[in-house]
Design a protein around this motif. Structure first.
Motif, PDB file in Angstrom:
ATOM      1  N   GLU A 160       9.728  -1.300  28.468  1.00 39.77           N
ATOM      2  CA  GLU A 160      11.085  -1.257  29.004  1.00 39.77           C
ATOM      3  C   GLU A 160      12.067  -0.710  27.965  1.00 39.77           C
ATOM      4  O   GLU A 160      12.938   0.097  28.287  1.00 39.77           O
ATOM      5  N   GLU A 161      11.899  -1.148  26.708  1.00 43.42           N
ATOM      6  CA  GLU A 161      12.773  -0.659  25.640  1.00 43.42           C
ATOM      7  C   GLU A 161      12.549   0.828  25.387  1.00 43.42           C
ATOM      8  O   GLU A 161      13.512   1.591  25.220  1.00 43.42           O
ATOM      9  N   LYS A 191      15.379   3.754  25.980  1.00 44.65           N
ATOM     10  CA  LYS A 191      15.779   4.626  24.874  1.00 44.65           C
ATOM     11  C   LYS A 191      15.561   6.092  25.228  1.00 44.65           C
ATOM     12  O   LYS A 191      16.426   6.933  24.997  1.00 44.65           O
ATOM     13  N   ARG A 192      14.426   6.411  25.819  1.00 47.46           N
ATOM     14  CA  ARG A 192      14.133   7.803  26.180  1.00 47.46           C
ATOM     15  C   ARG A 192      15.078   8.281  27.282  1.00 47.46           C
ATOM     16  O   ARG A 192      15.558   9.416  27.243  1.00 47.46           O
ATOM     17  N   THR A 193      15.374   7.432  28.237  1.00 45.10           N
ATOM     18  CA  THR A 193      16.291   7.804  29.315  1.00 45.10           C
ATOM     19  C   THR A 193      17.679   8.093  28.752  1.00 45.10           C
ATOM     20  O   THR A 193      18.306   9.087  29.108  1.00 45.10           O
ATOM     21  N   GLU A 194      18.139   7.225  27.866  1.00 48.05           N
ATOM     22  CA  GLU A 194      19.462   7.417  27.261  1.00 48.05           C
ATOM     23  C   GLU A 194      19.517   8.736  26.482  1.00 48.05           C
ATOM     24  O   GLU A 194      20.480   9.502  26.591  1.00 48.05           O
ATOM     25  N   MET A 195      18.472   9.000  25.719  1.00 42.03           N
ATOM     26  CA  MET A 195      18.428  10.220  24.912  1.00 42.03           C
ATOM     27  C   MET A 195      18.438  11.472  25.804  1.00 42.03           C
ATOM     28  O   MET A 195      19.203  12.409  25.578  1.00 42.03           O
ATOM     29  N   LEU A 196      17.602  11.484  26.835  1.00 41.50           N
ATOM     30  CA  LEU A 196      17.534  12.653  27.719  1.00 41.50           C
ATOM     31  C   LEU A 196      18.810  12.804  28.542  1.00 41.50           C
ATOM     32  O   LEU A 196      19.242  13.929  28.820  1.00 41.50           O
ATOM     33  N   LYS A 217      19.000   7.574  37.212  1.00 44.39           N
ATOM     34  CA  LYS A 217      18.286   6.479  37.878  1.00 44.39           C
ATOM     35  C   LYS A 217      16.812   6.840  38.106  1.00 44.39           C
ATOM     36  O   LYS A 217      15.911   6.049  37.828  1.00 44.39           O
ATOM     37  N   LYS A 218      16.576   8.063  38.604  1.00 44.35           N
ATOM     38  CA  LYS A 218      15.201   8.520  38.837  1.00 44.35           C
ATOM     39  C   LYS A 218      14.436   8.633  37.515  1.00 44.35           C
ATOM     40  O   LYS A 218      13.262   8.271  37.435  1.00 44.35           O
ATOM     41  N   LEU A 219      15.115   9.139  36.489  1.00 45.34           N
ATOM     42  CA  LEU A 219      14.488   9.307  35.187  1.00 45.34           C
ATOM     43  C   LEU A 219      14.124   7.952  34.574  1.00 45.34           C
ATOM     44  O   LEU A 219      13.066   7.806  33.962  1.00 45.34           O
ATOM     45  N   GLN A 220      14.978   6.948  34.772  1.00 50.49           N
ATOM     46  CA  GLN A 220      14.690   5.615  34.246  1.00 50.49           C
ATOM     47  C   GLN A 220      13.415   5.063  34.872  1.00 50.49           C
ATOM     48  O   GLN A 220      12.550   4.522  34.178  1.00 50.49           O
ATOM     49  N   ALA A 221      13.288   5.225  36.195  1.00 52.17           N
ATOM     50  CA  ALA A 221      12.081   4.749  36.883  1.00 52.17           C
ATOM     51  C   ALA A 221      10.839   5.506  36.391  1.00 52.17           C
ATOM     52  O   ALA A 221       9.787   4.892  36.140  1.00 52.17           O
ATOM     53  N   LEU A 222      10.970   6.826  36.230  1.00 53.49           N
ATOM     54  CA  LEU A 222       9.856   7.635  35.754  1.00 53.49           C
ATOM     55  C   LEU A 222       9.459   7.244  34.336  1.00 53.49           C
ATOM     56  O   LEU A 222       8.275   7.051  34.037  1.00 53.49           O
TER      57      LEU A 222
END
Length: 156
Positions: free
Chosen positions: A47-48, A52-57, A69-74
């Motif tokens: 989850e962490e 972190k990756r979602t925030e960066m991208l 939202k979609k990227l977070q799930a992916l």
């Protein structure tokens, strides 16, 4: 005239001596400390890592809320897959199949990411990925050259 030549020669010698001084070396961490830091990075939960990756991208490619939202799930799904594969790494004796699973997971991630990002964002993502790969290869070649130089010296 002799005084001028003597002064120039003295100046060149002083300048040469100043450039010959060693620069202070950076404090390097011991290998055990570096290994410990890497292990700390790996101990993050899926989850962490996904957050972190979602925030960066999101920041890097200026994603909208829907894409985020979609990227977070992916990213969460991909991080959980990676975590499971790494957890089973010790049990797997066949490295080829484990590597194939990792590559398959990465390919699925890339395909789904392409659906989430628009063409301009995905083109930028691909360019960044290619630049990162080229930089990695360059460093690899440098290390290879350094090792080759050390081996040649030891053979003498």
């Amino acid at each position: 005239m002799k005084k001028i030549i003597a002064m120039l020669a003295m100046g060149l010698m002083i300048t040469g001596a100043a450039y010959a001084q060693d620069a202070p070396k950076k404090d390097k961490k011991q290998r055990t400390e570096q290994r410990g830091e890497r292990m700390q990075k790996q101990k993050k939960s899926p989850e962490e890592m996904a957050a972190k990756r979602t925030e960066m991208l999101t920041k890097k490619y200026d994603l909208n809320k829907s894409q985020e939202k979609k990227l977070q799930a992916l990213n969460l799904r991909h991080a959980q897959e990676k975590h499971a594969l790494h957890a089973n790494r010790g049990e797997a004796r066949d490295h080829r199949s484990a590597r194939g699973e990792m590559q398959g997971s990465k390919a699925r991630y890339e395909a789904e990411l392409k659906d989430i990002l628009n063409k301009k964002q995905y083109a930028q993502y691909e360019a960044d990925k290619a630049a990162k790969h080229a930089k990695h290869e360059q460093k690899r070649e440098q290390r290879k050259a350094q090792r080759g130089g050390r081996m040649q010296r030891s053979e003498r």
